[in-house]
Design an enzyme around this catalytic site. Structure first.
Site, PDB file in Angstrom:
ATOM      1  N   GLU A 131     -27.142  94.218  26.595  1.00  0.00           N
ATOM      2  CA  GLU A 131     -26.055  93.237  26.165  1.00  0.00           C
ATOM      3  C   GLU A 131     -25.374  94.180  24.528  1.00  0.00           C
ATOM      4  OE1 GLU A 131     -24.267  90.149  27.048  1.00  0.00           O
ATOM      5  OE2 GLU A 131     -22.931  91.791  25.937  1.00  0.00           O
ATOM      6  N   GLY A 136     -20.954  97.242  21.066  1.00  0.00           N
ATOM      7  CA  GLY A 136     -21.588  96.473  20.264  1.00  0.00           C
ATOM      8  C   GLY A 136     -21.489  94.788  20.241  1.00  0.00           C
ATOM      9  N   ILE A 138     -18.950  93.386  21.397  1.00  0.00           N
ATOM     10  CA  ILE A 138     -18.504  91.494  22.174  1.00  0.00           C
ATOM     11  C   ILE A 138     -19.202  91.378  23.638  1.00  0.00           C
ATOM     12  CG2 ILE A 138     -16.806  92.241  23.598  1.00  0.00           C
ATOM     13  CD1 ILE A 138     -14.906  93.952  22.712  1.00  0.00           C
ATOM     14  N   GLY A 189     -18.765 105.898   8.262  1.00  0.00           N
ATOM     15  CA  GLY A 189     -20.084 105.086   9.767  1.00  0.00           C
ATOM     16  C   GLY A 189     -19.616 105.040  10.719  1.00  0.00           C
ATOM     17  N   GLU A 192     -20.884 109.119  14.160  1.00  0.00           N
ATOM     18  CA  GLU A 192     -22.387 110.262  13.819  1.00  0.00           C
ATOM     19  C   GLU A 192     -21.781 111.875  13.794  1.00  0.00           C
ATOM     20  OE1 GLU A 192     -24.928 109.274  16.829  1.00  0.00           O
ATOM     21  OE2 GLU A 192     -24.000 107.805  18.039  1.00  0.00           O
ATOM     22  N   LYS A 207     -20.506 103.795  29.651  1.00  0.00           N
ATOM     23  CA  LYS A 207     -20.218 102.573  29.550  1.00  0.00           C
ATOM     24  C   LYS A 207     -19.515 101.610  30.630  1.00  0.00           C
ATOM     25  CE  LYS A 207     -20.519 102.728  23.996  1.00  0.00           C
ATOM     26  NZ  LYS A 207     -19.822 102.849  22.871  1.00  0.00           N
TER      27      LYS A 207
END
Lengths: 430, 430
Positions: A131, A136, A138, A189, A192, A207
């Site tokens: 998941e 993240g 959702i 944040g 990256e 994704k």
């Protein structure tokens, strides 16, 4: 009746630390709701000496993650290192080989090796929770697997990369140049230190590929997909799009058409009146179009410790209860079918073109002639001076075929008046 | 390995018919994904002679639903009649008493008798699926039970009534009077012929109560909740709100505060920049605020055959696979705790006031004096003539307490210059 449930965690960065803190904080909730006592019986990270924001000494540290996995009393291995190679990959495969359930947030690994993982998990009758790998906080994997399991899904459209979405929003709202928006994203944040895969579209591809496999039950060869990101876009593009009534969003889109899977990852223009245009900053959003054009939209934080650890923990809680029939992609591995991929949306549509042009007589005529040669007619055109030698010309075309646009683009890029490759984006009606 | 799964369906209106058609159409999907063959071994509706848009003769018709339920080979009873009394209630309780799983879209029954149903289901070790009871095609029950199961939920805020939301949208977009918007909603199938419970807020209360129980594990006494709907609002209110920068939305809100459950159902003003303000027409939306203010938003169709039948069918598929530990509210019945209810949001906030006033000297002075007496200061005020004798005065207050507003309201309504009870709505920052 309390059941002890033993997990080990590999990877103690933002998500790993948040997961440990969440498990400690909510022990009583798990006990009350599920009767589960989650015990963390081992932790591992590449760097032992690094400071972490949880009590490291409370847990048994392993310098060899494979030894950690192989402990007899481990039910589930949680992999939060990331990356499709090296130790993360090794941990995931070894977990399944040793008959442990696997929970991972590793989208790159799943996009590359998910089918092998699924096969191995089925063979060894263990389960995979992922998941946290897409969007993240959702619950999109669970929603597709459990709530859209009885119907035909037509299409999935998603804003899946928080870094890109933040930069696109920030360039518009704070009038920052791309590199300054990126710096701010890093400071907050949201990006990256090495953000290449986020900005070039690869992360979005990973994704949408994962979601496609669940939604359409197809095996997709990642290497055959062409994709692009926002790394060539500039502040100007965002403002020109705004002036024309649009927002720019990096999207992943997939749907079946004529025995092909359309799989598209690129930035699009979306009318300001449409829902996705208002999904800003680091938010993600996914539209599931199903069953007679019923649209369901899920919006939430796509990354970060709090939302992602929530998904990790819900996987930990659910993996224990689910039936053996819970296949990774909602369907047996052997029923996943190969399919040809196409990276072009088939509809005719409007296109946005920005060309950087030398300020010389005949420049505009040259550009518009190229478009005319491919029967591309112009809905709107404006130009803006960049400096004494250069200007931007911005064109919104009438509806035309992508193939014609591509041909025109290659001519534009070879045109002597054009300084650098033009930016071309399709308008999407979602 | 194919498993036969036998269901009976009581109620063959929009949702019932769509459910039957969906099951017929997607037989092969169920078989491939779950290995389940769903057999409809009985149907019932109050009126046998009524025309239905599925092949009635394919199924065994029962004129006595209780006889239908009691068939030995029935696994699951699907109740789609609706209503918290009469035969629907009887069917639901009898199903559980006869050790059958129950799937229902009956929010009124669950809001009134859900705890009794849960108790009975646990006693008889059967399950209850009620995804279709709240927000049709939005998988909110499953999301709360399975994805937010490991964390603390702070607050739930929802647009849960499609009829009201359509009317509010339509009055603004097509400049219709309330009754004409309602007529159009009825014509489009977004409103029932007797829409009272949709318009007075009761339907929203049923739904937010169900979500509250899952989110906060509390037993709520429906009869102790004060609620209101949109039935007193007029086209003017929507336009005045618009002029002030807001949209009106009928919301259900719940959160825990100081050992009380705040449970509020009323129309609010929401800034046009906020997500919920753009959820229009018959759409529903739910914001789940959890784990360090992580916001997840789900948007979709709240009613209608296609979306709701999707939820019914996903319940049918999942009920078979889930563990015995799948309690109705995600927690054992005995662990649900009673709690005191409060119907006032505690924050100070802006308020919208519309008073209908006789066009006489001193009228405005009388109104503003009443506000002054309760220390309510005015941020914005305008008036508009209705006819020779009447005008609307519209006030947006500065931040103030709801209790002061309530006192002022009762004074306003007794004021000789005021024709009818004033409209008062809070501005909500969501």
């Amino acid at each position: 009746m309390i059941k002890n449930y033993n997990i080990v965690i590999a990877g103690l960065g933002t998500v790993g630390s948040s997961t440990i803190n969440l498990i400690e904080k909510n022990k009583n909730i798990f006990l009350m709701k599920s009767g589960l006592r989650i015990n963390i019986v081992g932790i591992f990270a590449k760097n032992k000496s690094k400071k972490r924001n949880f009590k490291k000494n409370k847990y048994k540290w392993f310098s060899n993650p494979l030894e950690m996995i192989k402990q007899k009393d481990v039910d589930t291995v949680v992999e939060l290192i990331g990356g499709d190679k090296g130790i993360a990959k090794k941990i995931c495969f070894e977990a399944l080989k040793n008959n442990k359930n696997l929970i991972t947030a590793n989208k790159a690994l799943i996009a590359n090796d998910g089918y092998e993982l699924a096969k191995l998990a089925e063979k060894n009758k263990v389960k995979i929770g992922f998941e946290a790998s897409v969007a993240g906080g959702i619950p999109i994997i669970s929603t597709l697997k459990r709530n859209f399991n009885g119907i035909k899904i037509n299409k999935i459209t998603g804003i899946l990369n928080g870094t890109s979405n933040y930069i696109l929003t920030n360039m518009l709202e704070e009038k920052n140049q791309f590199k300054n928006s990126l710096k701010k994203a890093q400071k907050l944040g949201y990006a990256e230190q090495k953000p290449d895969d986020d900005l070039n579209g690869l992360d979005t591809l990973h994704k949408i590929l994962i979601l496609s496999t669940i939604a359409f039950n197809k095996k997709i060869d990642l290497k055959k997909v062409v994709f692009s990101g926002i790394n060539n876009l500039r502040k100007d593009d965002v403002f020109y799009a705004d002036r024309l009534g649009y927002r720019i969003k990096l999207l992943g889109i997939c749907y079946l058409e004529k025995n092909k899977l359309k799989l598209v990852v690129e930035p699009f223009l979306i009318s300001k009146e449409k829902e996705l245009s208002n999904v800003n900053n680091n938010l993600n959003a996914i539209i599931i179009d199903s069953n007679n054009n019923n649209k369901t939209i899920l919006v939430g934080e796509g990354a970060g410790g709090d939302p992602t650890s929530m998904s990790v923990v819900s996987d930990i809680l659910n993996i224990h209860f689910e039936d053996k029939n819970d296949f990774m992609y909602g369907i047996k591995y052997q029923n996943l079918r190969k399919i040809k991929i196409s990276n072009n949306l088939s509809n005719k549509d409007l296109f946005f073109i920005r060309a950087q042009i030398y300020d010389k007589p005949g420049a505009i005529a040259a550009i518009t002639t190229i478009l005319k040669n491919y029967k591309i007619s112009i809905k709107s055109l404006f130009q803006e001076q960049i400096n004494q030698k250069l200007f931007n010309v911005v064109i919104l075309t009438h509806k035309c075929k992508k193939s014609f646009i591509n041909l025109a683009a290659s001519n534009l890029n070879n045109c002597k008046f054009v300084k650098q490759d033009s930016i071309i984006m399709q308008v999407l009606h979602v």
